[in-house]
Design a protein around this motif. Sequence first.
Motif, PDB file in Angstrom:
ATOM      1  N   ASP A  31       4.354   3.242  -6.580  1.00 22.08           N
ATOM      2  CA  ASP A  31       4.357   4.699  -6.684  1.00 22.08           C
ATOM      3  C   ASP A  31       3.106   5.090  -7.477  1.00 22.08           C
ATOM      4  O   ASP A  31       2.973   4.724  -8.650  1.00 22.08           O
ATOM      5  N   PHE A  32       2.182   5.820  -6.831  1.00 24.88           N
ATOM      6  CA  PHE A  32       0.896   6.065  -7.494  1.00 24.88           C
ATOM      7  C   PHE A  32       0.955   7.063  -8.660  1.00 24.88           C
ATOM      8  O   PHE A  32      -0.071   7.368  -9.263  1.00 24.88           O
ATOM      9  N   LYS A  75      -7.820   7.056   0.254  1.00 20.17           N
ATOM     10  CA  LYS A  75      -8.281   7.757   1.459  1.00 20.17           C
ATOM     11  C   LYS A  75      -7.248   8.778   1.909  1.00 20.17           C
ATOM     12  O   LYS A  75      -6.078   8.427   2.132  1.00 20.17           O
ATOM     13  N   ASP A 112       1.750   1.144  -1.118  1.00 16.00           N
ATOM     14  CA  ASP A 112       2.320   2.414  -0.630  1.00 16.00           C
ATOM     15  C   ASP A 112       3.796   2.428  -1.020  1.00 16.00           C
ATOM     16  O   ASP A 112       4.308   1.486  -1.642  1.00 16.00           O
ATOM     17  N   HIS A 137       9.272   9.507   3.354  1.00 13.84           N
ATOM     18  CA  HIS A 137       9.726   8.311   2.634  1.00 13.84           C
ATOM     19  C   HIS A 137      11.211   8.038   2.828  1.00 13.84           C
ATOM     20  O   HIS A 137      11.703   6.977   2.449  1.00 13.84           O
ATOM     21  N   HIS A 175      -3.497   0.084   8.145  1.00 18.44           N
ATOM     22  CA  HIS A 175      -4.407   0.094   9.301  1.00 18.44           C
ATOM     23  C   HIS A 175      -5.875   0.014   8.872  1.00 18.44           C
ATOM     24  O   HIS A 175      -6.660  -0.717   9.454  1.00 18.44           O
ATOM     25  N   GLY A 201      -1.966   4.015  -1.585  1.00 20.35           N
ATOM     26  CA  GLY A 201      -1.463   4.973  -0.585  1.00 20.35           C
ATOM     27  C   GLY A 201      -2.114   4.678   0.761  1.00 20.35           C
ATOM     28  O   GLY A 201      -2.500   5.585   1.497  1.00 20.35           O
TER      29      GLY A 201
HETATM   30  C1  LIG Z   1      -2.193  11.095   4.360  1.00 15.63           C
HETATM   31  S1  LIG Z   1      -1.490   9.527   4.121  1.00 15.63           S
HETATM   32  C2  LIG Z   1      -2.954   8.553   4.023  1.00 15.63           C
HETATM   33  C3  LIG Z   1      -2.716   7.128   4.396  1.00 15.63           C
HETATM   34  C4  LIG Z   1      -3.972   6.298   4.443  1.00 15.63           C
HETATM   35  N1  LIG Z   1      -4.662   6.240   3.162  1.00 15.63           N
HETATM   36  C5  LIG Z   1      -4.889   6.850   5.505  1.00 15.63           C
HETATM   37  O1  LIG Z   1      -5.872   7.495   5.205  1.00 15.63           O
HETATM   38  O2  LIG Z   1      -4.584   6.644   6.676  1.00 15.63           O
HETATM   39  C6  LIG Z   1      -0.931   9.555   2.457  1.00 15.63           C
HETATM   40  C7  LIG Z   1      -0.219   8.273   2.047  1.00 15.63           C
HETATM   41  O3  LIG Z   1       0.223   8.436   0.692  1.00 15.63           O
HETATM   42  C8  LIG Z   1       1.473   7.781   0.603  1.00 15.63           C
HETATM   43  N2  LIG Z   1       2.209   8.274  -0.581  1.00 15.63           N
HETATM   44  C9  LIG Z   1       2.730   9.517  -0.790  1.00 15.63           C
HETATM   45  N3  LIG Z   1       3.319   9.575  -1.984  1.00 15.63           N
HETATM   46  C10 LIG Z   1       3.160   8.349  -2.552  1.00 15.63           C
HETATM   47  C11 LIG Z   1       3.510   7.811  -3.815  1.00 15.63           C
HETATM   48  N4  LIG Z   1       4.142   8.547  -4.745  1.00 15.63           N
HETATM   49  N5  LIG Z   1       3.152   6.540  -4.094  1.00 15.63           N
HETATM   50  C12 LIG Z   1       2.487   5.779  -3.164  1.00 15.63           C
HETATM   51  N6  LIG Z   1       2.117   6.248  -1.944  1.00 15.63           N
HETATM   52  C13 LIG Z   1       2.457   7.517  -1.655  1.00 15.63           C
HETATM   53  C14 LIG Z   1       2.142   8.125   1.904  1.00 15.63           C
HETATM   54  O4  LIG Z   1       3.230   7.269   2.183  1.00 15.63           O
HETATM   55  C15 LIG Z   1       0.993   7.967   2.887  1.00 15.63           C
HETATM   56  O5  LIG Z   1       0.901   6.667   3.385  1.00 15.63           O
END
Ligand SMILES: C[S@@+](CC[C@H](N)C(=O)[O-])C[C@H]1O[C@@H](n2cnc3c(N)ncnc32)[C@H](O)[C@@H]1O
Length: 416
Positions: A303-304, A319, A281, A207, A259, A254
């Motif tokens: 922010d989740f 996912k 995200d 990030h 994509h 997230g």
């Molecule tokens: C493993 S990736 C998965 C991305 C997507 N869902 C996929 O399967 O391709 C995890 C995602 O969670 C996001 N993420 C991590 N911490 C986060 C937060 N606190 N709030 C929102 N998104 C977050 C990351 O930026 C990343 O895009």
Amino acid sequence: MPFDVYFLRDDYSSIMTAKRQDLLRLLAAAQATASELQDDLAQDPLFRLAATEASSHLTRTLQTTIDRAWELFLRPAHPTTLLVTLDAGWIQYINANYEDGTKSGIMADQLAQHTSSDPELVKRLMRVLTANGTIREVGINEYAPTPFSKLFDNQSWADGLRHAVRDYSITMSGMPDYFAKSQYQLENTGKKIYQHVHGTTFFDRVHAGGEVGSQFNSFMRVVRDGKKSWFDVYPIGERLQPISKKEVLLVDVGGGRGHDLYQFSRWQKDQQFKGRLVLQDAPTVIAQVRPEQSVDMEVQEYDFFTPQKMLGARAYFLKNVLHDWPNDKCIDILIQVRDAMKPGYSRLLINEIVLPDEKCDSWTAAYDIAMMAVVDGKERSREQWGDLIDAAGGLKIEKIWRLGLNNESIIEVARA
Ligand SMILES: C[S@@+](CC[C@H](N)C(=O)[O-])C[C@H]1O[C@@H](n2cnc3c(N)ncnc32)[C@H](O)[C@@H]1O
């Protein structure tokens, strides 16, 4: 492969010679059949997994224990060599300049000259790649591409290799020291493995922007290549329709650079399913969303771990998010989704691996360790998913849909 040179030695009994002959004939037949079936195997992940596991088992049977130990010890040479040769531009040069159908390949000296590299370094590193079949050796120090070397013309796969070497291999090499210090406890307080090795958490690096984040997000685009999409299996028409075009059909929480949601939006158009799409995200990730891919979705920084702002959507999609976190953090994420869900209407769709209780394949088992090392995360069994959903409170698993590869599934959750 000069097998016959060996098996034709005359100091073996005739029975053993006949058995060796049998083995060579069977191996050649298996190779020929596998080559004929290559396209078919690409379409059938479960059969492919069963066949490759059987083939690995056969290799282990053919090896001595000492062969296996050496294979293991020298394994790091393969990804590292490939990465150096990509960074140096040699692979791209071979892929681009080899003319199909010609007998002559790209010479090591030509590669060295074109990229101002040391010719001896080229020969030594390329030897690893010809030995493991990444590059075809068509003469002495003379190379041709393979379908595998061409995979890395795709920038996202090259970024995946960079991510794997830095974030998997380097981090995992710190695990023995880390676990000796933690006295072999997972739930110790203090730094996690990634922090122990790199001095910061993985997602803090992602990030913060920079190359760790951009390479990871680029890799996320292709991580599901060759696999079925969740919407090819989960019956959206039956479970999430009808809704009006003003209502929110799916919030991808997230969702990275969008994509998946982009693929979904194209499919949704074809299927003429109504409903809005929302991508969420972290800000630095949202800033990388390509405008041409986001025309059919709303894009939000979010922010989740904070209250979900999209209330009462038909479905929330997580996912490969929960496998990035330990249970307490997953519960925090789940509570935010739960509180936004409308009882009897909203669904939470968790797209993740459901670990088999026994006979886990080696890819899935190793992937779990990668999650442990990189993000203090984990893959979970059916029982562990059930316990996690119960621990969040007010949620229940409706059904689990198997996607058919690497134990990937859609866990459909409703608000209780
Ligand atoms: C493993 S990736 C998965 C991305 C997507 N869902 C996929 O399967 O391709 C995890 C995602 O969670 C996001 N993420 C991590 N911490 C986060 C937060 N606190 N709030 C929102 N998104 C977050 C990351 O930026 C990343 O895009």
